[in-house]
Design an enzyme around this catalytic site. Structure first.
Site, PDB file in Angstrom:
ATOM      1  N   SER A  66      57.754 -29.888 -77.127  1.00 17.22           N
ATOM      2  CA  SER A  66      57.543 -29.813 -75.676  1.00 17.22           C
ATOM      3  C   SER A  66      58.787 -30.309 -74.955  1.00 17.22           C
ATOM      4  CB  SER A  66      56.342 -30.674 -75.271  1.00 17.22           C
ATOM      5  OG  SER A  66      56.101 -30.592 -73.893  1.00 17.22           O
ATOM      6  N   CYS A  67      59.153 -29.618 -73.860  1.00 17.38           N
ATOM      7  CA  CYS A  67      60.285 -30.035 -73.041  1.00 17.38           C
ATOM      8  C   CYS A  67      59.875 -29.971 -71.570  1.00 17.38           C
ATOM      9  CB  CYS A  67      61.511 -29.157 -73.298  1.00 17.38           C
ATOM     10  SG  CYS A  67      61.347 -27.459 -72.720  1.00 17.38           S
ATOM     11  N   PRO A  68      60.674 -30.534 -70.662  1.00 18.52           N
ATOM     12  CA  PRO A  68      60.264 -30.590 -69.251  1.00 18.52           C
ATOM     13  C   PRO A  68      59.965 -29.232 -68.631  1.00 18.52           C
ATOM     14  CG  PRO A  68      62.069 -32.101 -69.631  1.00 18.52           C
ATOM     15  CD  PRO A  68      61.886 -31.332 -70.901  1.00 18.52           C
TER      16      PRO A  68
END
Length: 489
Positions: A8-10
């Site tokens: 997961s990333c921003p």
């Protein structure tokens, strides 16, 4: 060995899926089975509980909080940032296997305490994680609201805002439309788009604050965070106020959760006491204590931006452009992007144009370099270059990550130079942009599109030339080996 992973990333657009692919390839290469859950912008297809139960270890490659961590209780866990998942996937897989082998066997896995999620995060890392969580939830509002507003201006004319909100435009006075259901009849279709976009854009600060608090204190942080963000907007504290409100709300809820209540009052604490006390405390502090000073600081920053011209504006574009090219979608890149969004919300459209031009350049410049001097790049990099054309044109800076991951000492200086050139030229040409995203596909929404395109072309050329020069002067072992393996024609 059976492994599961969550990435997961921003933004949930590029890093999330690149890390997932890297982990899958590394696990297969090491002879292990792996299933990856990508918590991206399109949502997440949760791992099957049976798959989790059968897994020997868990890998988290995430820059924001992993949702529903409790599912993995009792499993050895390896965690790190999403870039670690991209650049050091094999290392994470190896660490997960070692932890699984060292874990004591148990007939009831859920009874075993969860292994620590990697090294304990320091204050700076925690702060970054909380802020990136807020940013990840805010970005869809930025993209949808900003582009709707921009389209309304392009097709509805510069007077569309005055038609909806009231005021005077070129000698004509418009009354504000009090009832939103009358907008279509009085301002037309473009007025409806402007209203919807404005409503979405107005939620930026509350959503940012609410989900910063969520990152800190889980769901109970959302209500005080959103209320604090709404107050920040009301008093004119803007994005700075939203950041403070989110951190304040999260800290207050975390403190309240430390209070030990007996069993009879546990439910009341969570449903009534914590929301009531936290919303009041955040609201009071924002209104009475910190709201006004932050609003004054925000006003000063807006006035400073509005007063920039000539050399100062070019210098700002240069700095922001270099930041966009530094970590290619990471925290520094996001700071520059949010600065552009903040300027956009304040009515300064030139900063957003400079930021987007600079963000498009790294993938485009490296893609061009793979065409001009393909022998300087590995076969994998040349393949990445083909996709980088589209990614760069769409303002997805992460398209340059495969190059930077393989050769950071030569690629990152090149992307910084190209970004700086593009940002500076965009400001010099006074290009403007009313949309916060879209790349070349929103060229119709850009003021002085010719100057904007020149800035992109110059930045692309600068990145390409720097990359070629640095790689020619200092060739990597991987590239040399790859070239040696190429057939002689």
């Amino acid at each position: 060995m059976k492994l599961v992973a969550v990435t997961s990333c921003p933004t949930g657009i590029a890093h999330t899926y690149m890390a997932a692919e890297a982990l899958e390839q590394a696990a297969i290469a090491a002879g292990h089975e792996i299933q990856v859950e990508t918590q991206g912008a399109a949502g997440a297809e949760a791992l099957d509980p049976a798959v989790i139960a059968a897994a020997d270890a868990v890998i988290f490659a995430a820059d924001v909080d992993v949702r529903d961590k409790d599912r993995f209780a009792g499993k050895p866990i390896v965690s790190g940032g999403v870039k670690r998942g991209i650049n050091h996937a094999a290392e994470m897989v190896e660490e997960a296997v070692e932890k699984a082998q060292a874990a004591p066997a148990s007939a009831a896995p859920t009874a075993v305490p969860a292994a620590p999620a990697g090294p304990k995060l320091g204050p700076g890392a925690k702060l970054r994680l909380w802020l990136m969580t807020g940013v990840s939830y805010m970005l869809p509002f930025v993209a949808a609201g900003g582009i709707l507003i921009a389209i309304a201006f392009v097709f509805g004319g510069a007077e569309i805002a005055t038609k909806v909100n009231g005021g005077e435009f070129e000698g004509v006075t418009y009354e504000a439309i009090a009832n939103p259901t009358d907008i279509l009849a009085q301002a037309g279709f473009w007025g409806v788009l402007f209203y919807i976009g404005g409503l979405a854009f107005s939620m930026l600060v509350p959503i940012l604050a609410g989900f910063i608090a969520f990152g800190m204190a889980d769901r109970m942080g959302i209500a005080p965070g959103v209320v604090g963000g709404l107050i920040a907007v009301a008093v004119g504290a803007g994005f700075l106020g939203g950041l403070v409100a989110g951190l304040l709300a999260g800290a207050i809820v975390m403190a309240l959760k430390l209070i030990k209540a007996n069993q009879a009052f546990q439910g009341i604490m969570r449903i009534v006491v914590i929301p009531l006390v936290s919303v009041f405390a955040v609201g009071f502090i924002m209104l009475v204590v910190v709201g006004k000073p932050i609003a004054e600081a925000q006003s000063w920053l807006t006035d400073w931006l509005a007063g920039l011209s000539g050399v100062n504006a070019v210098l700002l574009g240069l700095i922001l452009g270099a930041m966009m090219g530094f970590d290619l979608g990471g925290p520094v890149n996001k700071v520059a992007y949010l600065f552009g969004v903040g300027a956009l919300a304040s009515g300064d459209f030139t900063v957003m144009a400079a930021v987007m031009a600079a963000g498009m350049v790294p993938p485009l410049g490296l893609a061009l370099a793979t065409v001009v001097r393909g022998k300087l790049f590995t076969q994998a990099e040349r393949q990445s270059g083909k996709a980088a054309w589209l990614l760069g044109a769409s303002f997805i800076t992460e398209g340059a990550i495969p190059f930077a991951a393989a050769d950071p000492l030569r690629v990152i200086p090149s992307t910084m130079v190209g970004g700086a050139v593009a940002g500076a030229l965009s400001m010099a040409f006074d290009a403007s942009l009313r949309a916060p995203h879209g790349g070349i596909w929103v060229i119709g929404l850009i003021g002085n599109p010719g100057g904007f395109l020149i800035a992109i072309l110059a930045g692309t050329a600068a990145t390409c030339l720097c990359a070629i020069a640095l790689k020619t002067a200092w060739r990597s072992t991987a590239t040399a080996a790859d070239e040696a393996a190429m057939p002689v024609i």
